[in-house]
Write a protein that holds these residues in place. Sequence first.
Motif, PDB file in Angstrom:
ATOM      1  N   GLY A  21       0.606  -1.053   0.218  1.00 40.91           N
ATOM      2  CA  GLY A  21      -0.099  -0.058   0.148  1.00 40.91           C
ATOM      3  C   GLY A  21       0.794   1.295  -0.117  1.00 40.91           C
ATOM      4  O   GLY A  21       0.531   2.326  -0.942  1.00 40.91           O
ATOM      5  N   SER A  45      -7.683   0.330  -5.948  1.00 38.68           N
ATOM      6  CA  SER A  45      -7.773   0.589  -4.210  1.00 38.68           C
ATOM      7  C   SER A  45      -9.462   0.744  -4.044  1.00 38.68           C
ATOM      8  O   SER A  45      -9.695   0.142  -3.339  1.00 38.68           O
ATOM      9  CB  SER A  45      -7.251   2.004  -4.121  1.00 38.68           C
ATOM     10  OG  SER A  45      -5.973   2.223  -4.373  1.00 38.68           O
ATOM     11  N   ARG A  59      -1.202   8.318  -0.482  1.00 39.43           N
ATOM     12  CA  ARG A  59      -1.113   9.176  -1.746  1.00 39.43           C
ATOM     13  C   ARG A  59      -1.631  10.421  -1.141  1.00 39.43           C
ATOM     14  O   ARG A  59      -1.063  11.663  -1.518  1.00 39.43           O
ATOM     15  CB  ARG A  59      -2.321   8.680  -2.595  1.00 39.43           C
ATOM     16  CG  ARG A  59      -2.291   9.517  -3.874  1.00 39.43           C
ATOM     17  CD  ARG A  59      -3.294   8.839  -4.991  1.00 39.43           C
ATOM     18  NE  ARG A  59      -3.253   9.633  -6.071  1.00 39.43           N
ATOM     19  CZ  ARG A  59      -4.228  10.639  -6.346  1.00 39.43           C
ATOM     20  NH1 ARG A  59      -4.898  11.016  -5.266  1.00 39.43           N
ATOM     21  NH2 ARG A  59      -4.241  11.334  -7.257  1.00 39.43           N
ATOM     22  N   ALA A 108      -3.104   2.616   0.642  1.00 35.46           N
ATOM     23  CA  ALA A 108      -2.594   3.345  -0.859  1.00 35.46           C
ATOM     24  C   ALA A 108      -3.403   4.959  -0.781  1.00 35.46           C
ATOM     25  O   ALA A 108      -2.508   5.807  -1.249  1.00 35.46           O
ATOM     26  CB  ALA A 108      -2.671   2.614  -2.063  1.00 35.46           C
ATOM     27  N   LEU A 167       2.544   1.431  -3.431  1.00 32.43           N
ATOM     28  CA  LEU A 167       1.511   1.908  -4.445  1.00 32.43           C
ATOM     29  C   LEU A 167       1.259   3.369  -4.301  1.00 32.43           C
ATOM     30  O   LEU A 167       0.827   4.216  -5.321  1.00 32.43           O
ATOM     31  CB  LEU A 167       0.354   1.343  -4.408  1.00 32.43           C
ATOM     32  CG  LEU A 167       0.237   0.065  -5.143  1.00 32.43           C
ATOM     33  CD1 LEU A 167      -1.297  -0.772  -5.079  1.00 32.43           C
ATOM     34  CD2 LEU A 167       0.410   0.235  -6.648  1.00 32.43           C
ATOM     35  N   GLY A 168       0.888   3.833  -2.954  1.00 31.43           N
ATOM     36  CA  GLY A 168       0.375   5.320  -2.858  1.00 31.43           C
ATOM     37  C   GLY A 168       1.447   6.072  -2.813  1.00 31.43           C
ATOM     38  O   GLY A 168       1.125   7.390  -3.756  1.00 31.43           O
ATOM     39  N   SER A 210      -3.971   2.547 -10.033  1.00 33.29           N
ATOM     40  CA  SER A 210      -4.030   2.125  -8.633  1.00 33.29           C
ATOM     41  C   SER A 210      -5.188   2.896  -8.012  1.00 33.29           C
ATOM     42  O   SER A 210      -5.831   2.154  -7.115  1.00 33.29           O
ATOM     43  CB  SER A 210      -2.568   2.705  -8.151  1.00 33.29           C
ATOM     44  OG  SER A 210      -2.982   3.586  -7.351  1.00 33.29           O
ATOM     45  N   SER A 213       2.130   6.462  -6.794  1.00 33.80           N
ATOM     46  CA  SER A 213       0.809   7.110  -7.425  1.00 33.80           C
ATOM     47  C   SER A 213       0.885   8.617  -7.392  1.00 33.80           C
ATOM     48  O   SER A 213       0.551   9.474  -8.197  1.00 33.80           O
ATOM     49  CB  SER A 213      -0.605   6.880  -6.745  1.00 33.80           C
ATOM     50  OG  SER A 213      -0.743   5.716  -7.060  1.00 33.80           O
ATOM     51  N   VAL A 262      -4.449  -2.779   1.368  1.00 29.13           N
ATOM     52  CA  VAL A 262      -3.693  -2.345   0.356  1.00 29.13           C
ATOM     53  C   VAL A 262      -4.307  -1.169  -0.168  1.00 29.13           C
ATOM     54  O   VAL A 262      -3.748   0.004  -0.177  1.00 29.13           O
ATOM     55  CB  VAL A 262      -3.494  -3.249  -0.705  1.00 29.13           C
ATOM     56  CG1 VAL A 262      -2.670  -2.508  -1.977  1.00 29.13           C
ATOM     57  CG2 VAL A 262      -2.672  -4.323  -0.236  1.00 29.13           C
TER      58      VAL A 262
END
Lengths: 312, 299
Positions: free
Chosen positions: A113, A136, A198, A194, A116-117, A132, A120, A190
Amino acid sequence: MLFYTAQRLVLSVVIVMVAVSILKLMLHVVPGDPAVLVLGPRATPELIERTREAMGLDRPLLMQLVTFFGNILRGDLGQDVFTGRAVSRIVFEQLPYTLILIAVAIMWSAVLGIVLGAYSALRRNTWFDTLSGVVSVGTISIPAFVMALYSVLIFAVWLRWLPAIGAGEGFLDSITHLILPAFAIGVSWVGYVARMVRASMLEIMGQPHVRMARAFGLPERRITQSHILKIAVLPAVTLIGTGVAHLFSAAVFVEVIFARPGIGALIVQAVNERNYPIVLGAVLVTTGIIVLATLISDLVIALLDPRQREEL
Amino acid sequence: MSDTTPTSAAASQGPLPEPTVLARTLRVLSGNRTGVIGFVLVALIIGAAVLAPWIAPYDPTAIMVGPRMAPPSAEHWLGTDNIGRDIFSRVIAGGRIAMLVAMASLASALSVGLALGLIAGLGPRWLDNVLLLLFDALRSFPVIVFGLAVVTIIGPSLFTVVLVVAITSVPIYARIVRTQTMALKNAEFILAERAMGVGMPRLLAIHVLPNVLGPLLILASMDVPLVIATEAGLSFLGMGVRPPTPSWGVILNDGYNFIRNSPWPVIGGSIPIILVTLGFTFMGEALRDIFDPKLRKAR
């Protein structure tokens, strides 16, 4: 810092005590004899009499509570209605299975997570960010027990890649048995982590200290790692700390669906048998762990975040 | 650029009228595709729940209306389960239970939370502390685990599910009401009202409630998926709605027991849960944008 820790610790203990009192008092609010409620409709009169005595029902309610807490302090959570075994022993036998499951689930999902975050946020409004985001929201929308059912369906029934029943024996076997349950619990986290990372990355990227670091000519990589990401993961720590309660709820389903041993499976079985002492003991231990997790996450934040540390 | 002219023209004639709720709704939705999806999904789900007896092609509890564990076909859109009941009819009927639980539990949680939150926010300090402690204690239970403890005492039923969800949601709402009330308590317009001798009931009804209600309703709308997942979860474990009654959790449990024979009950029972979650989450986000732009987080 020390004072803050002590203060929080005392508050946590009080919260657990209130929570347990609620569960204990619930028996007395409902009409009917608490001993009968605990034992269920099939109990014999002598068993009811014995339980009534063991529970101390002939004494005032306040005294019962005091004795109850006294027993807890001595590590005595009462006895199993049917076998007479100590509840504390039964609960702590099952607890490690659940703790490992939850720990593995939260670790893989938090790492994925955060990556990914962060990615992004750095690649904002690109196809990766959009993808993503969609993934999410999609994973957050699927409750853990539905995810668990699909994991069984896809990986155990259709593909036959992974085992879906029990906890396995031996090290390697245990790990393969852990994959699907930990996957089912972790997936929606996740998404949560994320999105959280983000959002906080984007917020921090616009702050003056980042601009200043950039003006000093620090390499972009270093700015991201030590000036943005380090603060941006803090909300995720809080999220996970307060999310431990949800993790335990999810573990109940996952343990039932994958026929794993664990505290969730124990509670469900105890409810089916109407074995209230075990339910009470198990809920007490989980509540304690949850309050402890919230406490730890707050302390971790106080340690990691220089701004909060200053205020203490 | 083109829209600056009418604005400046209006400004010269006096202040612009406050845009109506409908106008704001349409404006937010026109630039928000997920919001539209949310409203449409929620409308479909509620519509299906209300009209369930007319939509469901078969009696949801009638057995052997078709072959056992059949895949989807023209007669049975989502297939049939292990005793030949039509899954589509059961899913539609299950939506009724889900919506009923959501409405009953959220309505009671909202009203109790509102009352307790106002008491905590306006009452004496010690009462506030006692209530806060109670809220924190209730929030430290995992919902499902607490639900199971309640089931042991009063037995599984629809009422138990509503009770469990209501009790575990009250602290969240009460805390929000409390924070809002405390912030309002010392706001200048409230002080002015009090200086003019306005009584407490009027103060609460006209000034505090409208300010508190907005965020509360938005939160409640986003909580609907959680409530429905709890209902389905408890029913799945056999601790909620009892088997002959079609609930999404009961359908999933039937599906789980025969998962090696047919995937369709699991697929049919899970689709509505996922749609409900998506629908209410998107709708809640859109509502937040419409009613309370301040709550909006950085995107």
